[in-house]
Scaffold this motif. Structure first.
Motif, PDB file in Angstrom:
ATOM      1  N   VAL B   4      41.136  42.392  36.186  1.00 19.29           N
ATOM      2  CA  VAL B   4      40.502  41.310  36.935  1.00 19.29           C
ATOM      3  C   VAL B   4      41.302  40.029  36.691  1.00 19.29           C
ATOM      4  O   VAL B   4      41.546  39.668  35.539  1.00 19.29           O
ATOM      5  CB  VAL B   4      39.044  41.103  36.495  1.00 19.29           C
ATOM      6  CG1 VAL B   4      38.414  39.926  37.245  1.00 19.29           C
ATOM      7  CG2 VAL B   4      38.229  42.367  36.729  1.00 19.29           C
ATOM      8  N   THR B   5      41.676  39.361  37.774  1.00 18.46           N
ATOM      9  CA  THR B   5      42.444  38.124  37.672  1.00 18.46           C
ATOM     10  C   THR B   5      41.721  37.020  38.423  1.00 18.46           C
ATOM     11  O   THR B   5      41.403  37.176  39.609  1.00 18.46           O
ATOM     12  CB  THR B   5      43.857  38.300  38.263  1.00 18.46           C
ATOM     13  OG1 THR B   5      44.515  39.379  37.591  1.00 18.46           O
ATOM     14  CG2 THR B   5      44.671  37.024  38.077  1.00 18.46           C
ATOM     15  N   GLN B   6      41.484  35.912  37.737  1.00 22.05           N
ATOM     16  CA  GLN B   6      40.797  34.795  38.365  1.00 22.05           C
ATOM     17  C   GLN B   6      41.748  33.616  38.545  1.00 22.05           C
ATOM     18  O   GLN B   6      42.593  33.340  37.701  1.00 22.05           O
ATOM     19  CB  GLN B   6      39.604  34.351  37.518  1.00 22.05           C
ATOM     20  CG  GLN B   6      38.472  35.369  37.494  1.00 22.05           C
ATOM     21  CD  GLN B   6      37.238  34.849  36.808  1.00 22.05           C
ATOM     22  OE1 GLN B   6      36.862  35.317  35.744  1.00 22.05           O
ATOM     23  NE2 GLN B   6      36.601  33.869  37.451  1.00 22.05           N
ATOM     24  N   SER B   7      41.573  32.916  39.654  1.00 18.72           N
ATOM     25  CA  SER B   7      42.357  31.715  39.915  1.00 18.72           C
ATOM     26  C   SER B   7      41.515  30.685  40.661  1.00 18.72           C
ATOM     27  O   SER B   7      40.592  31.049  41.398  1.00 18.72           O
ATOM     28  CB  SER B   7      43.616  32.070  40.729  1.00 18.72           C
ATOM     29  OG  SER B   7      43.247  32.605  41.991  1.00 18.72           O
ATOM     30  N   PRO B   8      41.814  29.390  40.443  1.00 18.29           N
ATOM     31  CA  PRO B   8      42.736  28.884  39.429  1.00 18.29           C
ATOM     32  C   PRO B   8      42.132  28.985  38.032  1.00 18.29           C
ATOM     33  O   PRO B   8      40.956  29.284  37.892  1.00 18.29           O
ATOM     34  CB  PRO B   8      42.903  27.422  39.846  1.00 18.29           C
ATOM     35  CG  PRO B   8      41.579  27.070  40.450  1.00 18.29           C
ATOM     36  CD  PRO B   8      41.120  28.320  41.166  1.00 18.29           C
ATOM     37  N   GLU B   9      42.932  28.706  37.011  1.00  9.04           N
ATOM     38  CA  GLU B   9      42.405  28.682  35.641  1.00  9.04           C
ATOM     39  C   GLU B   9      41.438  27.524  35.464  1.00  9.04           C
ATOM     40  O   GLU B   9      40.443  27.640  34.749  1.00  9.04           O
ATOM     41  CB  GLU B   9      43.548  28.545  34.639  1.00  9.04           C
ATOM     42  CG  GLU B   9      44.399  29.788  34.493  1.00  9.04           C
ATOM     43  CD  GLU B   9      45.422  29.628  33.393  1.00  9.04           C
ATOM     44  OE1 GLU B   9      46.385  30.400  33.376  1.00  9.04           O
ATOM     45  OE2 GLU B   9      45.269  28.716  32.559  1.00  9.04           O
ATOM     46  N   TYR B  25      40.800  41.948  41.976  1.00  3.61           N
ATOM     47  CA  TYR B  25      40.572  43.040  41.040  1.00  3.61           C
ATOM     48  C   TYR B  25      41.339  44.287  41.449  1.00  3.61           C
ATOM     49  O   TYR B  25      41.625  44.513  42.623  1.00  3.61           O
ATOM     50  CB  TYR B  25      39.071  43.345  40.933  1.00  3.61           C
ATOM     51  CG  TYR B  25      38.421  43.757  42.231  1.00  3.61           C
ATOM     52  CD1 TYR B  25      37.865  42.805  43.081  1.00  3.61           C
ATOM     53  CD2 TYR B  25      38.342  45.096  42.601  1.00  3.61           C
ATOM     54  CE1 TYR B  25      37.267  43.181  44.262  1.00  3.61           C
ATOM     55  CE2 TYR B  25      37.749  45.478  43.770  1.00  3.61           C
ATOM     56  CZ  TYR B  25      37.203  44.508  44.610  1.00  3.61           C
ATOM     57  OH  TYR B  25      36.613  44.882  45.794  1.00  3.61           O
ATOM     58  N   THR B  26      41.643  45.057  40.434  1.00  2.00           N
ATOM     59  CA  THR B  26      42.281  46.357  40.633  1.00  2.00           C
ATOM     60  C   THR B  26      41.492  47.364  39.816  1.00  2.00           C
ATOM     61  O   THR B  26      41.464  47.294  38.586  1.00  2.00           O
ATOM     62  CB  THR B  26      43.744  46.346  40.149  1.00  2.00           C
ATOM     63  OG1 THR B  26      44.453  45.289  40.803  1.00  2.00           O
ATOM     64  CG2 THR B  26      44.412  47.672  40.443  1.00  2.00           C
ATOM     65  N   VAL B  27      40.808  48.256  40.506  1.00  2.00           N
ATOM     66  CA  VAL B  27      40.042  49.294  39.831  1.00  2.00           C
ATOM     67  C   VAL B  27      40.189  50.587  40.598  1.00  2.00           C
ATOM     68  O   VAL B  27      40.446  50.586  41.798  1.00  2.00           O
ATOM     69  CB  VAL B  27      38.533  48.945  39.734  1.00  2.00           C
ATOM     70  CG1 VAL B  27      38.290  47.792  38.789  1.00  2.00           C
ATOM     71  CG2 VAL B  27      37.953  48.648  41.107  1.00  2.00           C
ATOM     72  N   SER B  28      39.985  51.692  39.893  1.00  2.00           N
ATOM     73  CA  SER B  28      40.047  52.996  40.558  1.00  2.00           C
ATOM     74  C   SER B  28      38.888  53.140  41.533  1.00  2.00           C
ATOM     75  O   SER B  28      39.019  53.689  42.621  1.00  2.00           O
ATOM     76  CB  SER B  28      40.029  54.113  39.517  1.00  2.00           C
ATOM     77  OG  SER B  28      38.971  53.893  38.603  1.00  2.00           O
ATOM     78  N   GLY B  29      37.762  52.624  41.156  1.00  2.00           N
ATOM     79  CA  GLY B  29      36.585  52.611  42.020  1.00  2.00           C
ATOM     80  C   GLY B  29      35.684  51.487  41.570  1.00  2.00           C
ATOM     81  O   GLY B  29      35.669  51.131  40.394  1.00  2.00           O
ATOM     82  N   LEU B  30      34.949  50.898  42.503  1.00  2.00           N
ATOM     83  CA  LEU B  30      34.120  49.741  42.148  1.00  2.00           C
ATOM     84  C   LEU B  30      32.651  50.098  42.278  1.00  2.00           C
ATOM     85  O   LEU B  30      32.166  50.437  43.353  1.00  2.00           O
ATOM     86  CB  LEU B  30      34.451  48.564  43.078  1.00  2.00           C
ATOM     87  CG  LEU B  30      33.661  47.268  42.792  1.00  2.00           C
ATOM     88  CD1 LEU B  30      34.119  46.653  41.484  1.00  2.00           C
ATOM     89  CD2 LEU B  30      33.827  46.271  43.945  1.00  2.00           C
ATOM     90  N   ARG B  31      31.944  49.972  41.144  1.00  2.00           N
ATOM     91  CA  ARG B  31      30.497  50.168  41.191  1.00  2.00           C
ATOM     92  C   ARG B  31      29.816  48.856  41.549  1.00  2.00           C
ATOM     93  O   ARG B  31      28.840  48.837  42.283  1.00  2.00           O
ATOM     94  CB  ARG B  31      29.967  50.672  39.851  1.00  2.00           C
ATOM     95  CG  ARG B  31      28.491  51.035  39.879  1.00  2.00           C
ATOM     96  CD  ARG B  31      28.012  51.531  38.527  1.00  2.00           C
ATOM     97  NE  ARG B  31      28.706  52.723  38.086  1.00  2.00           N
ATOM     98  CZ  ARG B  31      28.429  53.949  38.500  1.00  2.00           C
ATOM     99  NH1 ARG B  31      27.474  54.146  39.373  1.00  2.00           N
ATOM    100  NH2 ARG B  31      29.103  54.989  38.023  1.00  2.00           N
ATOM    101  N   CYS B  88      34.159  36.205  36.488  1.00  2.00           N
ATOM    102  CA  CYS B  88      34.038  37.344  37.377  1.00  2.00           C
ATOM    103  C   CYS B  88      34.198  38.607  36.528  1.00  2.00           C
ATOM    104  O   CYS B  88      35.021  38.633  35.601  1.00  2.00           O
ATOM    105  CB  CYS B  88      35.141  37.255  38.438  1.00  2.00           C
ATOM    106  SG  CYS B  88      35.295  38.685  39.506  1.00  2.00           S
ATOM    107  N   ALA B  89      33.429  39.625  36.828  1.00  2.00           N
ATOM    108  CA  ALA B  89      33.532  40.883  36.088  1.00  2.00           C
ATOM    109  C   ALA B  89      33.309  42.038  37.050  1.00  2.00           C
ATOM    110  O   ALA B  89      32.533  41.926  38.006  1.00  2.00           O
ATOM    111  CB  ALA B  89      32.509  40.928  34.954  1.00  2.00           C
ATOM    112  N   VAL B  90      33.978  43.148  36.791  1.00  2.00           N
ATOM    113  CA  VAL B  90      33.781  44.343  37.597  1.00  2.00           C
ATOM    114  C   VAL B  90      33.242  45.461  36.737  1.00  2.00           C
ATOM    115  O   VAL B  90      33.519  45.542  35.535  1.00  2.00           O
ATOM    116  CB  VAL B  90      35.084  44.800  38.298  1.00  2.00           C
ATOM    117  CG1 VAL B  90      35.570  43.737  39.262  1.00  2.00           C
ATOM    118  CG2 VAL B  90      36.147  45.153  37.296  1.00  2.00           C
ATOM    119  N   GLN B  91      32.472  46.291  37.361  1.00  2.00           N
ATOM    120  CA  GLN B  91      31.980  47.504  36.717  1.00  2.00           C
ATOM    121  C   GLN B  91      32.652  48.667  37.431  1.00  2.00           C
ATOM    122  O   GLN B  91      32.326  48.959  38.585  1.00  2.00           O
ATOM    123  CB  GLN B  91      30.470  47.587  36.843  1.00  2.00           C
ATOM    124  CG  GLN B  91      29.824  48.624  35.952  1.00  2.00           C
ATOM    125  CD  GLN B  91      28.320  48.526  36.013  1.00  2.00           C
ATOM    126  OE1 GLN B  91      27.746  48.406  37.082  1.00  2.00           O
ATOM    127  NE2 GLN B  91      27.680  48.556  34.854  1.00  2.00           N
TER     128      GLN B  91
END
Lengths: 112, 112
Positions: B4-9, B25-31, B88-91
Motif C-alpha cells: 500500500v502506497t499513500q501520497s502525498p506524505e 495498492y497491489t494485492v493478489s485479491g482485495l477483501r 489507508c489499509a487493505v485486507q
C-alpha cells in the motif's frame, strides 16, 4: 461503550529486560489484533486471536515475542529479552466484524 | 507482495481548500480497503470500508472512492479540526480475516 484499553501508555526499559504489554478489548469482540509501528515506518501486523486461539502469528518478528489471550478476554504481549529495535508503538485492536477494527491508544515502548 | 502506497506524505491546506489523498495498492485479491484517521498520541480511528470498484462512502466533509488499483479520500472545504494523519489499509485475500496492511499515511494540516 468502553473502547480498547492498553496498559501502560509508555514504557522505558533497558536492553535485555522484560516488558509485558496488556490489552483489554471491547467486551464481546472475539477478534483481537496486535500491530506495531516502528520509527518512520508504517503500522505492521503482528498477530491475530480469535477468542483464546492464535489465528495468525505470521507477523511476530521472532521468538522473543510471546502473546497470550487468557480465557478469550484480555491479551498480553511479552518481549523477553528486549532489544533496541523493539522500540516503537504497539497497538491493540479488536473487532466483531472482520476488518472493522477498533484500536487502542497504543503503548509507546522505548528500549535504551 | 501485498503493498500500500499513500501520497502525498504530507499536505498543507488552507481552511476551505478542497483536495484529495491517494492510496494505491497491489494485492493478489482485495477483501476490503479501509480508511482510518489518526490523531497524535492516539490509535487509528475507523472512517470507511470500501469493498468493490466504483463504491463510494461519505461522512461529513470526507468522501472515499475505490477503483481496481487505488482509492481516493476527498476532503471538501476542510476545517482545522480535520488536521490528522489519514491511513489507508487493505485486507487482502486469500488470508481470511486477519491482517490489515497499512500505508505510511498522509499527514494533513489545515490552517485557518
Amino acid at each position: 461503550e468502553a473502547g480498547v484499553t492498553q496498559f501502560p501508555s509508555h514504557s522505558v526499559i533497558e536492553k535485555g529486560q522484560t516488558v509485558t504489554l496488556r490489552c483489554d478489548p471491547i467486551s464481546g469482540h472475539d477478534n483481537l489484533y496486535w500491530y506495531r509501528r516502528v520509527m518512520g515506518k508504517e503500522i505492521k501486523f503482528l498477530l491475530h486471536f480469535v477468542k483464546e486461539s492464535k489465528q495468525d502469528e505470521s507477523g511476530m518478528p521472532n521468538n522473543r515475542f510471546l502473546a497470550e489471550r487468557t480465557g478469550g478476554t484480555y491479551s498480553t504481549l511479552k518481549v523477553q529479552p528486549a532489544e533496541l529495535e523493539d522500540s516503537g508503538v504497539y497497538f491493540c485492536a479488536s473487532s466483531q466484524v472482520p476488518g472493522r477494527a477498533f484500536f487502542g491508544q497504543g503503548t509507546r515502548l522505548t528500549v535504551v | 507482495e501485498d503493498q500500500v502506497t499513500q501520497s502525498p506524505e504530507a499536505l498543507r491546506l488552507q481552511e476551505g481548500e478542497s483536495s484529495s489523498l491517494n492510496c494505491s495498492y497491489t494485492v493478489s485479491g482485495l477483501r476490503g480497503l479501509f480508511w482510518y484517521r489518526q490523531d497524535p498520541g492516539k490509535g487509528p480511528e475507523f472512517l470507511f470500508t470500501l469493498y468493490s470498484a466504483g463504491e463510494e462512502k461519505e461522512k461529513e466533509r470526507l468522501k472515499a472512492t475505490l477503483t481496481k488499483k487505488e482509492s481516493f479520500l476527498h476532503i471538501t472545504a476542510p476545517k482545522p479540526e480535520d488536521s490528522a494523519t489519514y491511513l489507508c489499509a487493505v485486507q487482502p485475500t486469500p488470508g481470511g480475516y486477519n491482517k490489515l496492511i497499512f500505508g505510511a499515511g498522509t499527514r494533513l494540516a489545515v490552517h485557518p
